[in-house]
Design a protein around this motif. Sequence first.
Motif, PDB file in Angstrom:
ATOM      1  N   CYS A   1      -7.732  30.061  -6.953  1.00 42.38           N
ATOM      2  CA  CYS A   1      -6.395  30.234  -6.608  1.00 42.38           C
ATOM      3  C   CYS A   1      -5.758  29.185  -5.855  1.00 42.38           C
ATOM      4  O   CYS A   1      -6.666  28.472  -5.042  1.00 42.38           O
ATOM      5  CB  CYS A   1      -6.228  31.662  -5.813  1.00 42.38           C
ATOM      6  N   LEU A   2      -4.713  28.794  -5.818  1.00 45.08           N
ATOM      7  CA  LEU A   2      -4.094  27.622  -5.237  1.00 45.08           C
ATOM      8  C   LEU A   2      -2.662  28.087  -4.834  1.00 45.08           C
ATOM      9  O   LEU A   2      -1.774  28.840  -5.308  1.00 45.08           O
ATOM     10  CB  LEU A   2      -3.921  26.455  -6.046  1.00 45.08           C
ATOM     11  N   ALA A   3      -2.045  27.440  -3.673  1.00 45.41           N
ATOM     12  CA  ALA A   3      -0.826  27.700  -3.170  1.00 45.41           C
ATOM     13  C   ALA A   3      -0.502  26.278  -2.386  1.00 45.41           C
ATOM     14  O   ALA A   3      -1.005  25.939  -1.678  1.00 45.41           O
ATOM     15  CB  ALA A   3      -0.670  29.016  -2.350  1.00 45.41           C
ATOM     16  N   TRP A   4       0.935  26.145  -2.733  1.00 44.96           N
ATOM     17  CA  TRP A   4       1.543  25.079  -1.929  1.00 44.96           C
ATOM     18  C   TRP A   4       2.397  25.430  -0.657  1.00 44.96           C
ATOM     19  O   TRP A   4       3.074  26.546  -0.847  1.00 44.96           O
ATOM     20  CB  TRP A   4       2.234  24.241  -2.641  1.00 44.96           C
ATOM     21  N   SER A   5       2.464  24.845   0.407  1.00 47.27           N
ATOM     22  CA  SER A   5       3.299  25.037   1.751  1.00 47.27           C
ATOM     23  C   SER A   5       4.473  24.690   1.028  1.00 47.27           C
ATOM     24  O   SER A   5       4.983  24.015   0.210  1.00 47.27           O
ATOM     25  CB  SER A   5       2.714  24.290   2.994  1.00 47.27           C
ATOM     26  N   PRO A   6       5.719  25.073   1.836  1.00 48.26           N
ATOM     27  CA  PRO A   6       7.207  24.763   1.433  1.00 48.26           C
ATOM     28  C   PRO A   6       7.287  23.592   1.534  1.00 48.26           C
ATOM     29  O   PRO A   6       8.327  23.016   0.391  1.00 48.26           O
ATOM     30  CB  PRO A   6       8.054  25.669   2.711  1.00 48.26           C
ATOM     31  N   GLU A   7       7.021  22.545   2.621  1.00 51.15           N
ATOM     32  CA  GLU A   7       7.188  21.113   2.470  1.00 51.15           C
ATOM     33  C   GLU A   7       6.375  20.292   1.393  1.00 51.15           C
ATOM     34  O   GLU A   7       6.773  19.056   1.517  1.00 51.15           O
ATOM     35  CB  GLU A   7       7.392  20.678   3.739  1.00 51.15           C
TER      36      GLU A   7
END
Length: 597
Positions: free
Chosen positions: A245-251
Motif C-alpha cells: 500500500c502507498l499514500a502521499w502527503s498533501p504537499e
Amino acid sequence: KVNLPHQDEVLSLAFGPDGKTLVSGGEDSLIAVWDVTSQRRRMEVNIRRSIVTVAYSPSGCYVAAGRTDSVVTAWVVESGDEVGHEEVEGDVLSVAFGSLCDQEILAVGTAAKKVVLLSMPGFESFAELSHDGTVRCVAFSPFGGLLAAGGGTDEMHGLMTKKVEAAGTKAIVWHVAPGSTSDDSEASCECVGSVAFNDVVHAVSFSSCGKLLAVGGEHRAVSVLAAGPGLQAAAELPCPAGVRCLAWSPESRFLASGGEDMQVSVWDVVMETLAFNLPKGKDWLCSVAFSADGLWLASSGFGCNQIDLHPIELVATVPVEDDDNVDNDDVDIVNIGAAAVASPSAGARLSSTQPKRASLEGPRMGKLKSAGTIKMGSMSLAKQASMRNSLHNAKLISALLGMPLKPRRVALPGKKPPTQLMHRDEVLALAFSPDGARLYSTGEGASLHVWEPRTGRPLAACRLGTTATTLAVSSSGRYVVVGMIDRRVAMFDAGSNKQIGSFEVESEVLSLALTSHKPFGFEVLAVGTAEKKVLLTSIPSGERIATLKHGGDVRTVSFSPSGSLLAAGGGTDEMHGLMTRKGSEREMKTVVWEVSR
C-alpha cells in the motif's frame, strides 16, 4: 495513536476529501464511515460479505466497496442509502473514484484482468480497459484525467520467484477523457504508457500535485515515476520487503508505504531518504492513507481488528515548551532530532522548513522541540549505501559543505609501517588533543597514557585504580576526562597531566564528550550512562547542570565543533547482541539537542 475498532481484520481504508472522515471495510462485512475527530461512526452498513477494497469520492458524497462475490456497491455518505451496485466479471480487487469535469466515475480492478469504469451516480458501465494481469490496484490523478492500474498474475501465490512475461506484472496509465460512453471507450481512454516489473504490483498512487506516480509491489521497492508520456523514472526507494500500500502527503513531499515488513515507512521523496518508520504491527499491512488536511496518517493490516490513526503535524516552526523532566538552571535544552520510534503513542512531525525532515516525538525534556529524524535500521547496508551515494544526495552534501563536487584522492604516504604504542592490556578508548601534538589512551590497564604521536614517545602515565571505558579531551585542550567502570569520572589538567577532581554518577559510565562553548564561560562535559540519561556537568567544578533523558543506554555522545549541538546514541540490549529482532522499546536511536546559555 488512536484506534478505530472493527470486529475483524480491516482490509482497506480511505480518507474523505476534507480529511475529517474516513471509510473502512474488511472481514467483518461492515462498511463504516468514521468521524476522525470524535472517533465515532457516522455511517455503518452490513453487506454480509467480506470487503476487500473501499474508496471515497472526491466530492465527499459517496463511498464504494468491493466485495468477495464480484459485486461493487456505492452509498451516499450522509444518508447511508445505496446508490447502486454492479456485478463484474472476476473478483473485485480494487476500486478508486475519479472526477472528470463535473462527473464522478468509479474504476473497478478485477481478477479478470480488466478495469471497469462506472459513472456516478447512475452506476452505468461505460468502458472496459485491458491490463494483461490481475488488476490489484487502481488510482486516479487528482486532476488531469489520468488513471493508473497495477497488478500481475501469480497463480503460485508468491512461491514462484521467476515470473514470466505473460504474468502481466506491470503498471499502466491511461488518459480518460470526459464524456466517455460505452460506444467510444477506445477513443476516450488512451494509454499514456506502461512500466513492466519483475514481480506483482500491489499499489499505485498519484501525488497530490498530480505530477508523480508511485508504484510498489513484490519487487521490494517503490518506483516514483513522472506522470506524463513515457512515465519517466524519477526515483527508486528500496524497501526491506514487498510493498502492499502507498499514500502521499498533501504537499506531495512525503510518501508512506507499507506491506510485508509489517510497518509504515514514510519517505522524503525529494531527498530520496527514509524519514521515519512507525512501530511494527502484528502482520502485513494492507492499507495506508494520509488525510487531506495533513493531520492524520491511517493504517490497517492483517491480524488486527482496528485502524491505527497516527497524528501528524505539518509545521513551519516548532514551539518551545517547558517541562518538568529536567533539572536545568543555566542551560536551555532543545531536542532537534529524536530518533524514529519513541513510543507506540508517539505522533509524527513533518517539518515544512527546508530541507524538510520528519520525526516521531520522543520523551520531552526541558525546553524541548522535535524537528527531525532518520531511521534506516530496517534496510540492508548495501541499500543504505546506494541511497547515500546517489548523485542527488552528493550534490546536496556538496552544497551544504561548500565543496566542489569533484573526486579527491586520499592515500597513505609510501609504505611506512604504522607506529605502535604498546599497552599492558586492551585499549578501550583514545583521543587526540586539538593540536594533534598529544594522544591520550586508556583501557583495561587502569591507567591514562599520554603519547607524542609523531615519535611514539610516552609522555606520562596516570594511575586510575580500575578499568576505564571512555575518555574525552576538551576542544580547548585544557582538560582530559576519563570514565571508569566503578561509576567514577576523573578530570585531569592537560598541561600538568595531574588529576584535578572526580565525581560519581548513578550508573555505569558509557560515553563522554567535552566542549568549550564560549557562551557558557566554562567547559561542559556530557556523560552518557547506562541509566538512559545524559548528564551535563561543568568542568573543572564538576557541578551538575542538566539531566537529559534518552530512553536507551547512552553508548556514545558528541558535541558539534561550536558546542551548540549535542548528539547521543544508544539503545538497550540485555542479550548483548544475541537478540536479532529488537523492538521499539529498545530505544535504538540517536537524539540531537541544541544547547544554549
